[in-house]
Scaffold this active site. Sequence first.
Site, mmCIF file in Angstrom:
data_model
loop_
_atom_site.group_PDB
_atom_site.id
_atom_site.type_symbol
_atom_site.label_atom_id
_atom_site.label_comp_id
_atom_site.label_asym_id
_atom_site.label_seq_id
_atom_site.Cartn_x
_atom_site.Cartn_y
_atom_site.Cartn_z
ATOM 1 N N LYS A 81 0.806 -1.217 0.000
ATOM 2 C CA LYS A 81 0.000 0.000 0.000
ATOM 3 C C LYS A 81 0.841 1.269 0.000
ATOM 4 O O LYS A 81 0.326 2.351 -0.289
ATOM 5 C CB LYS A 81 -0.964 0.006 1.193
ATOM 6 C CG LYS A 81 -0.338 0.130 2.558
ATOM 7 C CD LYS A 81 -1.391 -0.032 3.648
ATOM 8 C CE LYS A 81 -0.822 0.123 5.042
ATOM 9 N NZ LYS A 81 -0.459 1.492 5.365
ATOM 10 N N ASP A 82 2.144 1.150 0.285
ATOM 11 C CA ASP A 82 3.026 2.324 0.291
ATOM 12 C C ASP A 82 3.686 2.585 -1.052
ATOM 13 O O ASP A 82 4.406 3.573 -1.210
ATOM 14 C CB ASP A 82 4.128 2.171 1.354
ATOM 15 C CG ASP A 82 3.591 2.270 2.771
ATOM 16 O OD1 ASP A 82 2.511 2.852 2.954
ATOM 17 O OD2 ASP A 82 4.254 1.746 3.683
ATOM 18 N N ARG A 127 -7.929 8.574 2.790
ATOM 19 C CA ARG A 127 -8.873 7.468 2.618
ATOM 20 C C ARG A 127 -9.556 7.125 3.929
ATOM 21 O O ARG A 127 -10.789 6.987 3.991
ATOM 22 C CB ARG A 127 -8.115 6.236 2.096
ATOM 23 C CG ARG A 127 -8.923 4.946 2.165
ATOM 24 C CD ARG A 127 -8.047 3.726 1.937
ATOM 25 N NE ARG A 127 -7.072 3.493 2.997
ATOM 26 C CZ ARG A 127 -7.333 2.871 4.138
ATOM 27 N NH1 ARG A 127 -8.557 2.429 4.389
ATOM 28 N NH2 ARG A 127 -6.400 2.691 5.045
ATOM 29 N N ARG A 128 -8.767 6.988 4.986
ATOM 30 C CA ARG A 128 -9.352 6.673 6.288
ATOM 31 C C ARG A 128 -10.174 7.845 6.807
ATOM 32 O O ARG A 128 -11.267 7.663 7.348
ATOM 33 C CB ARG A 128 -8.243 6.334 7.295
ATOM 34 C CG ARG A 128 -7.639 4.952 7.097
ATOM 35 C CD ARG A 128 -6.506 4.714 8.075
ATOM 36 N NE ARG A 128 -5.978 3.351 7.957
ATOM 37 C CZ ARG A 128 -4.694 3.030 8.081
ATOM 38 N NH1 ARG A 128 -3.797 3.992 8.306
ATOM 39 N NH2 ARG A 128 -4.297 1.784 7.976
ATOM 40 N N ARG A 145 1.679 11.245 11.912
ATOM 41 C CA ARG A 145 2.793 10.710 11.123
ATOM 42 C C ARG A 145 3.721 9.916 12.032
ATOM 43 O O ARG A 145 3.627 9.960 13.245
ATOM 44 C CB ARG A 145 3.566 11.851 10.452
ATOM 45 C CG ARG A 145 2.848 12.561 9.313
ATOM 46 C CD ARG A 145 2.673 11.703 8.080
ATOM 47 N NE ARG A 145 3.876 10.948 7.736
ATOM 48 C CZ ARG A 145 4.940 11.465 7.108
ATOM 49 N NH1 ARG A 145 4.931 12.737 6.731
ATOM 50 N NH2 ARG A 145 6.000 10.718 6.838
ATOM 51 N N ARG A 151 3.465 6.305 16.484
ATOM 52 C CA ARG A 151 2.049 6.680 16.570
ATOM 53 C C ARG A 151 1.428 6.167 17.869
ATOM 54 O O ARG A 151 0.648 6.878 18.519
ATOM 55 C CB ARG A 151 1.283 6.126 15.370
ATOM 56 C CG ARG A 151 1.707 6.731 14.047
ATOM 57 C CD ARG A 151 0.867 6.187 12.911
ATOM 58 N NE ARG A 151 1.553 6.331 11.626
ATOM 59 C CZ ARG A 151 1.057 5.965 10.467
ATOM 60 N NH1 ARG A 151 -0.149 5.428 10.416
ATOM 61 N NH2 ARG A 151 1.739 6.120 9.351
ATOM 62 N N CYS A 236 -1.091 9.609 -3.009
ATOM 63 C CA CYS A 236 -1.322 9.348 -1.594
ATOM 64 C C CYS A 236 -2.338 10.303 -0.995
ATOM 65 O O CYS A 236 -2.930 10.023 0.030
ATOM 66 C CB CYS A 236 -0.006 9.458 -0.834
ATOM 67 S SG CYS A 236 0.529 11.139 -0.568
#
Length: 296
Positions: A81-82, A127-128, A145, A151, A236
């Site tokens: 996904k990155d 997206r989230r 970030r 996090r 992104c």
Amino acid sequence: MKTIRVGSRESRLAVVQSELVMDAIRAAHPEVGLELVTMKTTGDKILDRTLDKVGGKGLFVKELDAALLDGRVDLTVHSCKDLPMEEDPRIPLAGFSRREDPRDVLVLPQGAEELDPSRPIGCASARRAVQLRALFPGVAVAPVRGNVLTRLRKLDEGQFSALVLAAAGLKRLGLEERITRYFTVEELLPAAGQGILALQTRAGEELSCLDGVLDADGTDCARTERAFVRALDGGCSAPIAAHARLEGDTVTIDGLYVTDAGEVRRGRLSGPRAQGEALGEALARRLKEGGTCLEK
């Protein structure tokens, strides 16, 4: 056989993921030598701005790509996904791993039993964010970030009421006990490739030893989802999500797209597994042209 140098970001999760790949290679080909080479990417260094403000997902792979191109490493391991959606033919994607849990999860501060609506939910993607605002109306959503452990530290220090993270990352780090709630993929559609590892090599490199790592189902799902995002010119910062699932020879892809005007469009298409990328592109076109598309 020569020693294969495996390039990885230096974050704990990236190293764990690279070690999973190396363990799978050793299990299938014990004669192969392996060396892990870690490096800090630009995306790991710039933590005071969101990715869309500093150049996008490519910041997490730029240094790894350069190391492949100049021969310092022979194979790189990424969270699928990155990865940027466009592929460089000089350093093609060799394929993808079996998919770990693709869902997003809610994580509360240690000791907390419920969400505190006075503090924001932290998440790292548009997206989230767009989906969380629908799930938790009235609760602020704020960017966060840093790697997973950073996090979690910010969460436990009280900066956020909760975090939304990928289940796969927490499980690979042995932090599954931090998960408060799993979101279904209908509630929170995942990022394209979430839970899948991508393997990248130099063109022409002989790496038949990857047969113990590459997974046909993971590869077909990843390519279907990436085709959907690529057809929408998704970077992104774009609120785009995609999740494919397989049933025999049939693939079904669910997609989410948010227009420049803020309209959230969702859709689904099913068809032959062998045509997964074309299905992803077709769903993207239909959502881009307007409206919901739900077909079986």
